[in-house]
Design an enzyme around this catalytic site. Structure first.
Site, mmCIF file in Angstrom:
data_model
loop_
_atom_site.group_PDB
_atom_site.id
_atom_site.type_symbol
_atom_site.label_atom_id
_atom_site.label_comp_id
_atom_site.label_asym_id
_atom_site.label_seq_id
_atom_site.Cartn_x
_atom_site.Cartn_y
_atom_site.Cartn_z
ATOM 1 N N LYS A 60 0.844 -1.218 0.000
ATOM 2 C CA LYS A 60 0.000 0.000 0.000
ATOM 3 C C LYS A 60 0.872 1.259 0.000
ATOM 4 O O LYS A 60 0.671 2.183 -0.788
ATOM 5 C CB LYS A 60 -0.905 0.022 1.224
ATOM 6 C CG LYS A 60 -1.568 1.372 1.502
ATOM 7 C CD LYS A 60 -2.490 1.324 2.688
ATOM 8 C CE LYS A 60 -1.841 1.483 4.009
ATOM 9 N NZ LYS A 60 -1.456 2.858 4.373
ATOM 10 N N ARG A 68 -8.673 -0.811 4.401
ATOM 11 C CA ARG A 68 -7.761 0.197 3.872
ATOM 12 C C ARG A 68 -6.387 -0.375 3.544
ATOM 13 O O ARG A 68 -5.686 0.120 2.671
ATOM 14 C CB ARG A 68 -7.588 1.343 4.874
ATOM 15 C CG ARG A 68 -8.888 2.058 5.207
ATOM 16 C CD ARG A 68 -8.599 3.304 5.991
ATOM 17 N NE ARG A 68 -7.537 4.062 5.331
ATOM 18 C CZ ARG A 68 -6.897 5.059 5.932
ATOM 19 N NH1 ARG A 68 -7.202 5.383 7.180
ATOM 20 N NH2 ARG A 68 -5.955 5.704 5.297
ATOM 21 N N ARG A 73 -5.072 10.403 4.484
ATOM 22 C CA ARG A 73 -4.048 11.439 4.607
ATOM 23 C C ARG A 73 -3.032 11.381 3.474
ATOM 24 O O ARG A 73 -2.457 12.383 3.044
ATOM 25 C CB ARG A 73 -3.257 11.263 5.889
ATOM 26 C CG ARG A 73 -4.030 11.211 7.160
ATOM 27 C CD ARG A 73 -3.073 10.933 8.269
ATOM 28 N NE ARG A 73 -1.939 11.836 8.158
ATOM 29 C CZ ARG A 73 -1.991 13.107 8.538
ATOM 30 N NH1 ARG A 73 -3.120 13.580 9.027
ATOM 31 N NH2 ARG A 73 -0.975 13.890 8.416
ATOM 32 N N ASP A 95 4.469 0.493 12.199
ATOM 33 C CA ASP A 95 3.288 -0.163 11.624
ATOM 34 C C ASP A 95 3.186 -1.638 11.995
ATOM 35 O O ASP A 95 2.219 -2.298 11.623
ATOM 36 C CB ASP A 95 3.289 -0.010 10.096
ATOM 37 C CG ASP A 95 3.100 1.440 9.654
ATOM 38 O OD1 ASP A 95 3.309 1.730 8.468
ATOM 39 O OD2 ASP A 95 2.757 2.272 10.525
HETATM 40 C C1 EPZ Z 1 4.015 6.990 6.621
HETATM 41 O O1 EPZ Z 1 3.191 8.012 7.180
HETATM 42 C C2 EPZ Z 1 3.119 5.765 6.449
HETATM 43 N N1 EPZ Z 1 2.024 6.103 5.557
HETATM 44 C C3 EPZ Z 1 2.564 5.334 7.806
HETATM 45 O O2 EPZ Z 1 1.829 4.124 7.627
HETATM 46 C C4 EPZ Z 1 3.719 5.032 8.728
HETATM 47 O O3 EPZ Z 1 3.217 4.770 10.015
HETATM 48 C C5 EPZ Z 1 4.661 6.257 8.813
HETATM 49 O O4 EPZ Z 1 5.091 6.649 7.499
HETATM 50 C C6 EPZ Z 1 5.898 5.973 9.634
HETATM 51 O O5 EPZ Z 1 6.592 4.878 9.151
HETATM 52 C C7 EPZ Z 1 2.258 6.075 4.206
HETATM 53 O O6 EPZ Z 1 3.347 5.817 3.718
HETATM 54 C C8 EPZ Z 1 1.096 6.393 3.321
HETATM 55 P P1 EPZ Z 1 5.945 10.350 8.786
HETATM 56 P P2 EPZ Z 1 3.712 9.538 7.244
HETATM 57 O O7 EPZ Z 1 5.797 11.642 8.069
HETATM 58 O O8 EPZ Z 1 4.584 9.806 6.080
HETATM 59 C C9 EPZ Z 1 6.293 13.714 12.150
HETATM 60 C C10 EPZ Z 1 0.010 2.617 7.828
HETATM 61 O O9 EPZ Z 1 -0.391 2.020 8.844
HETATM 62 N N2 EPZ Z 1 6.161 14.698 11.059
HETATM 63 O O10 EPZ Z 1 7.121 9.513 8.473
HETATM 64 O O11 EPZ Z 1 2.526 10.385 7.473
HETATM 65 C C11 EPZ Z 1 5.007 12.897 12.344
HETATM 66 O O12 EPZ Z 1 4.068 13.578 13.124
HETATM 67 C C12 EPZ Z 1 0.420 4.103 7.941
HETATM 68 O O13 EPZ Z 1 0.125 2.098 6.713
HETATM 69 C C13 EPZ Z 1 6.224 16.041 11.351
HETATM 70 O O14 EPZ Z 1 6.360 16.435 12.508
HETATM 71 O O15 EPZ Z 1 4.609 9.498 8.568
HETATM 72 C C14 EPZ Z 1 5.531 11.625 12.997
HETATM 73 O O16 EPZ Z 1 5.668 11.823 14.358
HETATM 74 C C15 EPZ Z 1 0.054 4.703 9.260
HETATM 75 N N3 EPZ Z 1 6.098 16.933 10.330
HETATM 76 C C16 EPZ Z 1 6.897 11.471 12.321
HETATM 77 O O17 EPZ Z 1 7.268 12.736 11.780
HETATM 78 C C17 EPZ Z 1 5.956 16.533 9.022
HETATM 79 O O18 EPZ Z 1 5.843 17.385 8.122
HETATM 80 C C18 EPZ Z 1 6.949 10.434 11.205
HETATM 81 O O19 EPZ Z 1 5.853 10.638 10.353
HETATM 82 C C19 EPZ Z 1 5.904 15.161 8.745
HETATM 83 C C20 EPZ Z 1 6.019 14.256 9.782
#
Ligand code: EPZ
Length: 416
Positions: A22, A395, A91, A303
């Site tokens: 995904k 999903r 998202r 995850d």
């Molecule tokens: C990706 O989400 C995945 N989703 C998530 O999988 C996964 O949990 C996550 O990466 C972490 O591995 C997809 O790839 C579609 P991040 P993403 O930006 O990109 C902070 C699933 O179950 N952050 O790496 O949204 C954020 O709050 C889903 O399949 C900022 O502060 O995660 C978090 O604490 C759930 N500012 C950390 O970084 C930003 O601009 C990591 O989030 C971006 C992120």
């Protein structure tokens, strides 16, 4: 609204094929916007999130022909807006921001709100785009992005962000000059996107490392590409097999992307063998509590946190699980406790004391991976478990009920 009913206690047996990923398919679909023409994508998983992504791209003029491979025609771009209704359900819709700004020089994307597992801001996405010369304004909940032409920049991420890295990686491929992304996310899905972009003609160095160097090119061309397998789906079936003391072989398994996960399973006493594309869980061995800390790749994936916690509920002794990525990713704890688990949470630490037996009960899914942990616990629990709000599972898990049934699980999906 459907629910899933599971009669636990059956050791799973047989083979299960892992589907496409995904979290690789979503950015790759968004990236098709950047190369006008007909793409052919193989191994795209049949998931609710993929259907949402296709509907979103169709709003912008992309045409799809279902089949294997999926035919994606991005010749005509007629729109550059990602509406609130879609972004609030998924998202990852924010992944169209980079491609739209790169191709159409403008984008209007609803700002994703918080979600069950955390606030999840996109400030690092926006900050990176501004460094590349994009003018960003917020207007009635929408990110309005405009740029004459993107220019290369050096961007250092405060924290490695997966979709943040993907958005800027995509935008940089058509920028004027060179972009360097430092402290970039190294998740395998980012690597799969980078390989897709390279196949389309992008010039990217440092793939699979934390420093990505992208030399902008004037244009990209459509391609045929096969999406990687889903390491999180694979990890989920590993946990389901181990908790039922079953004997299951995963095929199409992305073994190389599962090192941290396999290591923790083996440390916990799960007997497994792995070879390229295949992992087999064997019965026997004593399940023992081990400590886990979620980290960016190549660390233990957040995850897989909930699924591994379900397994630890029946392990000998205690285990401590520390969630370092998302601030609110223990929603499954109270539901696992309804099945008789012994878990206490303090801040981002959960202490799991293994119990002899879980007992079936009605439980509620709260997010994608939390719902997977309830399915895993229910497969081992005595009697009947009813899992409500299973749309969360749709999903991210393809044919979950069918796949588990074929492994001998007593599972069915019914209207609630
Ligand atoms: C990706 O989400 C995945 N989703 C998530 O999988 C996964 O949990 C996550 O990466 C972490 O591995 C997809 O790839 C579609 P991040 P993403 O930006 O990109 C902070 C699933 O179950 N952050 O790496 O949204 C954020 O709050 C889903 O399949 C900022 O502060 O995660 C978090 O604490 C759930 N500012 C950390 O970084 C930003 O601009 C990591 O989030 C971006 C992120």
């Amino acid at each position: 609204m459907d629910k899933i009913i599971i009669e636990g206690g059956v050791p799973l047996k047989g083979e299960v094929a892992i589907s496409g990923a995904k979290n690789a398919a979503l950015p790759i679909l968004a990236a098709t916007l950047m190369a006008p023409g007909v793409h052919h994508l193989a191994n795209v998983p049949p998931l609710a999130d993929i259907r949402t992504a296709k509907r979103l791209l169709a709003l912008m003029g992309v045409q799809f022909e279902d089949g294997e491979p999926l035919r994606v025609d991005s010749s005509n771009l007629t729109g550059w807006m990602a509406p609130y209704e879609m972004v609030k359900t998924m998202r990852a819709a924010v992944l169209v921001l980079g491609p739209l700004v790169a191709r159409a020089r403008q984008a209007s994307v609803s700002l994703p709100g918080g979600c069950a597992i955390g606030a999840r801001p996109i400030n690092l996405h926006l900050k990176g785009l501004e460094a590349m010369g994009v003018k960003i304004t917020l207007n009635q909940g929408y990110v309005e992005a405009k740029a004459k032409r993107l220019k290369g920049a050096e961007i250092i991420f405060e924290t490695p962000t997966v979709t943040g890295t993907e958005n800027l990686l995509m935008a940089a491929t058509l920028a004027k000059g060179t972009t360097v992304l430092k402290n970039a996310a190294m998740e395998p899905e980012v690597g799969d996107l980078a390989r897709f972009l390279t196949a389309m003609g992008a010039q990217i160095e440092g793939i699979d490392t934390e420093v990505l160097t992208i030399h902008g090119v004037p244009e990209l061309h459509p391609v045929t590409y096969t999406i990687m397998s889903d390491r999180i789906e694979a990890g989920t079936y590993l946990a389901a097999s181990a908790i039922t003391r079953g004997e299951v072989t995963l095929t199409n398994a992305p073994v190389a992307h599962l090192s941290a996960v396999l290591e923790k399973f083996q440390e916990a006493g799960v007997r497994l063998t792995a070879e390229p594309g295949k992992i087999t869980v064997h019965p026997g061995g004593t399940l023992t509590g081990v400590d886990v800390r979620t980290l960016p790749y190549p660390g233990f994936p957040t995850d897989m946190q909930a699924q591994f916690m379900a397994l630890m509920c029946l392990a000998r002794g205690a285990s401590v699980i520390t969630e370092t990525i998302f601030e609110n990713r223990f929603m499954h704890v109270s539901e696992l406790k309804r099945l008789g688990a012994d878990i206490s949470v303090s801040g981002n630490h959960a202490v799991i004391r293994g119990v002899k037996q879980l007992k079936g009960a009605p439980v509620m899914a709260t997010d994608l991976r939390a719902s997977a942990s309830l399915v895993i616990a229910a497969l081992a629990a005595q009697n009947t478990t009813e899992i409500h709000r299973v749309y969360h599972l749709d999903r991210g898990y393809a044919h979950l009920v069918e796949k588990l049934s074929r492994l001998g699980a007593r599972i069915k999906r019914v209207e609630a």
